[in-house]
Design a protein around this motif. Structure first.
Motif, PDB file in Angstrom:
ATOM      1  N   ARG A 276       0.836  -1.215   0.000  1.00 20.36           N
ATOM      2  CA  ARG A 276       0.000   0.000   0.000  1.00 20.36           C
ATOM      3  C   ARG A 276       0.866   1.258   0.000  1.00 20.36           C
ATOM      4  NH1 ARG A 276      -2.803  -3.580   4.174  1.00 20.36           N
ATOM      5  NH2 ARG A 276      -4.077  -4.816   2.727  1.00 20.36           N
ATOM      6  N   LEU A 277       1.945   1.211   0.746  1.00 19.10           N
ATOM      7  CA  LEU A 277       2.879   2.341   0.746  1.00 19.10           C
ATOM      8  C   LEU A 277       3.517   2.509  -0.627  1.00 19.10           C
ATOM      9  CD1 LEU A 277       4.600   1.684   4.175  1.00 19.10           C
ATOM     10  CD2 LEU A 277       3.104   3.609   3.640  1.00 19.10           C
ATOM     11  N   MET A 278       3.821   1.406  -1.297  1.00 17.43           N
ATOM     12  CA  MET A 278       4.399   1.465  -2.636  1.00 17.43           C
ATOM     13  C   MET A 278       3.406   2.017  -3.649  1.00 17.43           C
ATOM     14  SD  MET A 278       6.449  -2.191  -2.754  1.00 17.43           S
ATOM     15  CE  MET A 278       6.791  -2.027  -4.514  1.00 17.43           C
ATOM     16  N   PHE A 279       2.120   1.705  -3.460  1.00 15.52           N
ATOM     17  CA  PHE A 279       1.111   2.184  -4.400  1.00 15.52           C
ATOM     18  C   PHE A 279       1.035   3.713  -4.400  1.00 15.52           C
ATOM     19  CE2 PHE A 279      -3.275   3.279  -5.623  1.00 15.52           C
ATOM     20  CZ  PHE A 279      -3.313   2.690  -6.875  1.00 15.52           C
ATOM     21  N   VAL A 280       1.306   4.316  -3.275  1.00  8.56           N
ATOM     22  CA  VAL A 280       1.271   5.774  -3.195  1.00  8.56           C
ATOM     23  C   VAL A 280       2.299   6.389  -4.138  1.00  8.56           C
ATOM     24  CG1 VAL A 280       1.591   7.786  -1.696  1.00  8.56           C
ATOM     25  CG2 VAL A 280       0.431   5.744  -0.812  1.00  8.56           C
ATOM     26  N   THR A 281       3.537   5.912  -4.105  1.00 13.23           N
ATOM     27  CA  THR A 281       4.630   6.556  -4.853  1.00 13.23           C
ATOM     28  C   THR A 281       4.892   5.935  -6.217  1.00 13.23           C
ATOM     29  OG1 THR A 281       6.269   5.111  -3.806  1.00 13.23           O
ATOM     30  CG2 THR A 281       5.774   7.203  -2.706  1.00 13.23           C
ATOM     31  N   GLN A 282       4.568   4.646  -6.366  1.00 10.86           N
ATOM     32  CA  GLN A 282       4.741   3.934  -7.631  1.00 10.86           C
ATOM     33  C   GLN A 282       6.179   4.032  -8.159  1.00 10.86           C
ATOM     34  OE1 GLN A 282       1.506   4.800 -10.353  1.00 10.86           O
ATOM     35  NE2 GLN A 282      -0.020   4.187  -8.855  1.00 10.86           N
ATOM     36  N   ARG A 283       7.110   3.743  -7.282  1.00 11.21           N
ATOM     37  CA  ARG A 283       8.528   3.689  -7.655  1.00 11.21           C
ATOM     38  C   ARG A 283       9.086   2.313  -7.308  1.00 11.21           C
ATOM     39  NH1 ARG A 283      11.143   9.152  -5.127  1.00 11.21           N
ATOM     40  NH2 ARG A 283      13.063   8.219  -5.957  1.00 11.21           N
ATOM     41  N   ALA A 284      10.068   1.856  -8.096  1.00 10.04           N
ATOM     42  CA  ALA A 284      10.697   0.563  -7.840  1.00 10.04           C
ATOM     43  C   ALA A 284      11.434   0.609  -6.502  1.00 10.04           C
ATOM     44  CB  ALA A 284      11.668   0.214  -8.957  1.00 10.04           C
ATOM     45  N   PRO A 285      11.300  -0.422  -5.667  1.00 12.90           N
ATOM     46  CA  PRO A 285      11.942  -0.400  -4.353  1.00 12.90           C
ATOM     47  C   PRO A 285      13.445  -0.137  -4.390  1.00 12.90           C
ATOM     48  CG  PRO A 285      10.304  -2.132  -4.409  1.00 12.90           C
ATOM     49  CD  PRO A 285      10.381  -1.578  -5.807  1.00 12.90           C
TER      50      PRO A 285
END
Length: 347
Positions: A276-285
């Motif tokens: 969910r946190l990744m969905f906010v920024t949509q950047r590769a880890p």
């Protein structure tokens, strides 16, 4: 469960967001109420023939099914949908086709027929993308057009303007409407974090979704419409994205993509929070973690973590519903659209 770390995969991450927010349920209820108000006012949803509905940025079409379920219009709907991602909108085997077929078969809503096409909605070719299986759509064929959460990803200057021109000049029938749902950039809400930590990273983000290029889509839509004399109505409401807020020792797993495999194995609930946190920024880890600046992963986790703790695990989504229609529409039509929107409950 796994999390790709060398690229951002939208279709891998999005279901975790969808499972933890009331945004889709709330917008579906608002949308059905608004459309039923229009039907009661004998505008847009009229006649004895199916209404042709366009969905721009359709995803797997599950949102569209929610939007139309509960709408009282016996003749039903013809659905034409398009998305940037072929996994969703491929005309032969995209996920959207399966979703619409299932809704049709189950009688969830009356879908008379449907088709999907993958492509760039910002290129000025919406009639091609929203045609049937064998031909382009007719000019001004659509009484209803949806553009839901799509304008964040305009890749080049003029893209948003081109989309709105295409909708109002080519898609909308003389008394048709386009309904747009987007998040507004309100401080310390979802879109504020996306704008500050997800924007301006296109060259390095390694995402299969176009970079966030418009920080506040509702403001952009309103400005474009004002400049072109296009009527634009808007109402705001909020939705929630819920997090379990793992303790600090688990939260620290989020800072190091090399530990994501272990996180998924040992703490699957926390891994859902990470998605969910990744969905906010949509950047590769990997790219995000390597960014040591004030817009990098560590800074992001520090700030959003504090907000989630203060808000009992809730990140607010400040949303705006906008309704636009063709310039020069009859005054009575405009009055009925405005009245139907004013009568729509948003809480």
């Amino acid at each position: 469960m796994s999390i790709t770390i060398d690229s951002y995969r939208y279709e891998e991450i999005y279901p975790s967001f969808k499972a933890a927010t009331d945004e889709k349920t709330k917008t579906a209820r608002i949308n059905a109420t608004f459309l039923n108000n229009l039907a009661d006012a004998r505008v847009v949803l009229t006649g004895s023939y199916p209404v042709t509905v366009a969905d721009i940025g359709c995803g797997p079409c599950d949102t569209l099914v929610k939007y139309l379920t509960g709408v009282k219009f016996d003749p039903g709907f013809k659905v034409r949908a398009t998305d940037y991602n072929p996994a969703y909108a491929d005309e032969r085997n995209g996920e959207a086709l399966a979703t619409l077929a299932a809704a049709q078969s189950a009688g969830t809503l009356r879908v008379v027929d449907f088709s999907t096409h993958a492509g760039d909605a910002f290129a000025g070719d919406l009639l091609e993308l929203l045609g049937s299986r064998n031909s382009a759509a007719r000019s001004r064929e659509f009484p209803i057009v949806f553009a839901s959460h799509v304008l964040y990803h305009c890749e080049s200057p003029g893209s948003a303007e081109r989309l709105i021109d295409d909708v109002t000049q080519n898609l909308l029938s003389d008394e048709g409407i386009c309904i747009l749902y987007h998040l507004s950039k309100t401080p310390l809400t979802f879109q504020d974090f996306r704008a500050r930590y997800g924007s301006n990273s296109a060259d390095a983000a390694h995402s299969n979704t176009p970079a966030v290029a418009i920080d506040d889509p509702p403001a952009k839509v309103a400005a474009i419409c004002a400049a072109r004399g296009i009527p634009c109505l808007g109402v705001g409401f909020t939705a929630d994205l819920n997090f379990s807020i793992p303790d600090e020792s688990i939260w620290n797993y989020f800072r190091d993509p090399r530990r994501y495999v272990e996180l998924c194995t040992r703490y699957p609930e926390a891994a859902e929070d990470l998605k969910r946190l990744m969905f906010v920024t949509q950047r590769a880890p990997n790219e995000f973690a390597a960014d040591r600046s004030t817009t990098g992963l560590s800074a992001y986790l520090d700030e959003i973590g504090n907000v989630l703790k203060r808000n009992s695990g809730i990140l607010k989504l400040a949303e705006t519903m906008q309704v636009i229609y063709r310039p020069g529409a009859p005054a009575e039509f405009a009055k009925r659209i405005s009245s139907a929107l004013s009568a729509t409950r948003l809480d």
